[in-house]
Design an enzyme around this catalytic site. Structure first.
Site, PDB file in Angstrom:
ATOM      1  N   GLU A  94       0.774  -1.145  -0.014  1.00  0.00           N
ATOM      2  CA  GLU A  94       0.092  -0.116   0.045  1.00  0.00           C
ATOM      3  C   GLU A  94       0.986   1.278   0.096  1.00  0.00           C
ATOM      4  OE1 GLU A  94      -4.226  -1.116   1.969  1.00  0.00           O
ATOM      5  OE2 GLU A  94      -2.462  -1.181   3.301  1.00  0.00           O
ATOM      6  N   CYS A 107       3.585   8.710   0.674  1.00  0.00           N
ATOM      7  CA  CYS A 107       4.184   7.859   1.831  1.00  0.00           C
ATOM      8  C   CYS A 107       4.332   6.312   1.049  1.00  0.00           C
ATOM      9  CB  CYS A 107       3.179   7.647   3.027  1.00  0.00           C
ATOM     10  SG  CYS A 107       3.617   6.597   4.308  1.00  0.00           S
ATOM     11  N   CYS A 114       6.676  -6.742   7.443  1.00  0.00           N
ATOM     12  CA  CYS A 114       7.652  -6.409   8.152  1.00  0.00           C
ATOM     13  C   CYS A 114       8.231  -7.193   9.133  1.00  0.00           C
ATOM     14  CB  CYS A 114       7.245  -4.915   8.987  1.00  0.00           C
ATOM     15  SG  CYS A 114       8.561  -4.168   9.931  1.00  0.00           S
ATOM     16  N   CYS A 118       6.109  -4.149  15.805  1.00  0.00           N
ATOM     17  CA  CYS A 118       5.854  -3.217  17.101  1.00  0.00           C
ATOM     18  C   CYS A 118       4.476  -3.493  17.464  1.00  0.00           C
ATOM     19  CB  CYS A 118       5.980  -1.898  16.592  1.00  0.00           C
ATOM     20  SG  CYS A 118       7.563  -1.351  15.847  1.00  0.00           S
ATOM     21  N   CYS A 121       1.156  -2.106  15.582  1.00  0.00           N
ATOM     22  CA  CYS A 121       1.188  -1.795  14.195  1.00  0.00           C
ATOM     23  C   CYS A 121       0.546  -2.771  13.459  1.00  0.00           C
ATOM     24  CB  CYS A 121       2.615  -1.456  13.756  1.00  0.00           C
ATOM     25  SG  CYS A 121       2.808  -1.120  12.179  1.00  0.00           S
ATOM     26  N   CYS A 361      -1.083   5.971  10.235  1.00  0.00           N
ATOM     27  CA  CYS A 361       0.399   5.360  10.474  1.00  0.00           C
ATOM     28  C   CYS A 361      -0.081   4.160  11.198  1.00  0.00           C
ATOM     29  CB  CYS A 361       0.919   6.317  11.593  1.00  0.00           C
ATOM     30  SG  CYS A 361       1.396   7.908  11.020  1.00  0.00           S
TER      31      CYS A 361
HETATM   32  N1  SAH Z   1       9.461   0.861  10.391  1.00  0.00           N
HETATM   33  C1  SAH Z   1       9.591   2.386  10.003  1.00  0.00           C
HETATM   34  C2  SAH Z   1       8.744   3.044   8.853  1.00  0.00           C
HETATM   35  C3  SAH Z   1       7.093   2.741   9.216  1.00  0.00           C
HETATM   36  S1  SAH Z   1       6.499   4.206   9.578  1.00  0.00           S
HETATM   37  C4  SAH Z   1       9.145   2.956  11.247  1.00  0.00           C
HETATM   38  O1  SAH Z   1       8.958   2.260  12.276  1.00  0.00           O
HETATM   39  O2  SAH Z   1       9.436   4.080  11.658  1.00  0.00           O
HETATM   40  C5  SAH Z   1       5.044   4.005  10.307  1.00  0.00           C
HETATM   41  C6  SAH Z   1       4.825   4.874  11.484  1.00  0.00           C
HETATM   42  O3  SAH Z   1       3.637   4.496  12.155  1.00  0.00           O
HETATM   43  C7  SAH Z   1       5.778   4.436  12.723  1.00  0.00           C
HETATM   44  O4  SAH Z   1       6.305   5.803  13.338  1.00  0.00           O
HETATM   45  C8  SAH Z   1       4.992   3.695  13.507  1.00  0.00           C
HETATM   46  O5  SAH Z   1       5.618   3.371  14.701  1.00  0.00           O
HETATM   47  C9  SAH Z   1       3.773   4.334  13.509  1.00  0.00           C
HETATM   48  N2  SAH Z   1       2.585   3.470  13.838  1.00  0.00           N
HETATM   49  C10 SAH Z   1       2.648   1.957  13.674  1.00  0.00           C
HETATM   50  N3  SAH Z   1       1.470   1.712  14.269  1.00  0.00           N
HETATM   51  C11 SAH Z   1       0.724   2.696  14.623  1.00  0.00           C
HETATM   52  C12 SAH Z   1      -0.536   2.692  14.904  1.00  0.00           C
HETATM   53  N4  SAH Z   1      -1.460   1.952  15.313  1.00  0.00           N
HETATM   54  N5  SAH Z   1      -0.981   4.342  15.313  1.00  0.00           N
HETATM   55  C13 SAH Z   1      -0.334   5.277  15.057  1.00  0.00           C
HETATM   56  N6  SAH Z   1       1.243   5.093  14.630  1.00  0.00           N
HETATM   57  C14 SAH Z   1       1.455   3.868  14.260  1.00  0.00           C
END
Ligand code: SAH
Length: 377
Positions: A94, A107, A114, A118, A121, A361
């Site tokens: 996406e 973006c 991945c 996290c 996520c 995000c």
């Molecule tokens: N792997 C890299 C690039 C992904 S960016 C990174 O972690 O930075 C995606 C962003 O969305 C990251 O800052 C991640 O921590 C954030 N993110 C993931 N799940 C989320 C959620 N449920 N709500 C808000 N931000 C989230």
């Protein structure tokens, strides 16, 4: 038939070498490059000033892009759109387009899936499948560049069965339709460093897409060697770090890669990055109800970042189906932001965009879900 390679995977020098090896004059490579990155063509046949025989020869081995749209959805406010793109091997990723505050930002995803898992996520839920190539990353940007410029979307231009395409509403036709590219989609850019770096170099080229390094931001969950490597490139590329917690104890749970690269390594690497690039680092901090959103957490964060050239982006965590986390109540978010500012930390509350289409995000999964509805044009 063997899979045809995407021209978007080739650097300008590689295109030149190829064409010279075919007995073509060097300037043909410049012509091809301009068609790809200024003309934004999606088909080799659209490269009108190339001899027909050369177009046929190119078309025998290459396509312009290997990403083609399956379907797209636009948020209710019309400013965010996401597209599901199919890659040559049938995998999908996406990509999100945001059009607000005078910026047109793409973006991009850097991996299918991945490895980092996290806690909050969606991307890691389906596991990791593979890295994207540079051309697959560039292809995501050009998909939206073509749309913003008013041209066809690219790939074969079709959306397949049941698909629909919606052009961004407010994207005015422009010589440089995309103003910013952020590596904040699916995947961890620093675990696919080579392709990410190569895609940035392609997009940077002043005779091509001409997107300055300052308009590119790479976001990492905290892969310290990647931060060091990018810093050593000596380019003013923006760096965002997905922090989300100010102590190892909490961050180990939320962002498990912290066990490998704890804060005592991460923060100095960020400091070093600011010194090398003279750019402030952005720290992403998703506020999760009852988990990381108290005033004590704000104090710990302010202490951790004290004296660092940085900015904190606060985002109420986006809810993800199958995950238990909820966004903090608004008053607590405001109190958190106020406390950081009182402690001398630059912080802004980011409006969550595109959450209604699961484009916020951490909401990208890269596969269609049954509950999603397709917005028709
Ligand atoms: N792997 C890299 C690039 C992904 S960016 C990174 O972690 O930075 C995606 C962003 O969305 C990251 O800052 C991640 O921590 C954030 N993110 C993931 N799940 C989320 C959620 N449920 N709500 C808000 N931000 C989230």
């Amino acid at each position: 038939m063997a899979e045809r390679q995407a021209l978007l995977d080739l650097s300008k020098e590689e295109i030149e070498e190829l064409l010279v090896s075919w007995g073509q004059p060097r300037y043909r490579a410049d012509q091809v490059w301009r068609w790809l990155y200024v003309g934004l063509v999606s088909e080799i046949d659209q490269m009108r000033n190339l001899p027909a025989a050369l177009r046929t020869q190119l078309g025998g081995q290459f396509v312009v892009t290997n990403v083609s749209p399956v379907r797209s959805q636009r948020s209710a406010d019309g400013h965010t759109e996401k597209v599901l793109l199919r890659l040559a091997d049938g995998q999908t990723v996406e990509t999100v387009f945001m059009d607000y505050d005078g910026r047109r930002t793409v973006c991009v995803s850097s991996q299918v899936g991945c490895t980092l898992h996290c806690a909050f996520c969606a991307t890691g839920l389906g596991g990791w499948i593979r890295n994207l190539s540079a051309g697959e990353i560039v292809g995501q940007v050009l998909y939206y560049a073509r749309l913003a410029k008013g041209g066809p979307p690219g790939g074969d231009g079709s959306l397949g069965r049941g698909g629909s395409r919606t052009a961004p509403t407010t994207a005015a036709a422009s010589a440089q339709p995309i103003t910013n590219v952020v590596y904040m989609g699916m995947g961890e850019p620093f675990l696919n460093y080579e392709a990410v770096r190569r895609s940035i170099a392609i997009l940077n080229d002043p005779e091509g897409f001409n997107l300055g390094a300052r308009r590119v931001t790479v976001s990492t969950a905290g892969i310290v060697p990647g931060i060091e490597r990018l810093g050593a490139e000596g380019l003013p590329i923006g760096l965002a770090v997905s922090l989300h917690a100010a102590t190892d104890e909490l961050r180990n749970r939320l962002v498990p890669i912290n066990r490998k690269y704890p804060l005592a390594q991460l923060i100095p690497a960020c400091r070093d990055y600011t010194e090398r690039t003279h750019r402030r680092v952005t720290f992403e901090y998703a506020l999760i109800d009852g988990v990381n959103d108290s005033l004590a957490h704000a104090d710990a964060l302010a202490q951790l970042l004290h004296g660092l050239l940085c900015h904190v982006n606060l985002i109420p965590v986006n809810p993800v189906a199958d995950l238990p986390y909820l966004p903090s109540p608004h008053e607590r978010i405001l109190a958190f932001e106020k406390r950081l500012r009182e402690r001398g930390i630059n912080a802004t509350l980011r409006v969550s965009r595109g959450a209604d289409i699961q484009a916020g995000c951490g909401q990208l999964r890269g596969s269609p879900r049954e509950c999603e509805t397709v917005v028709s044009a």
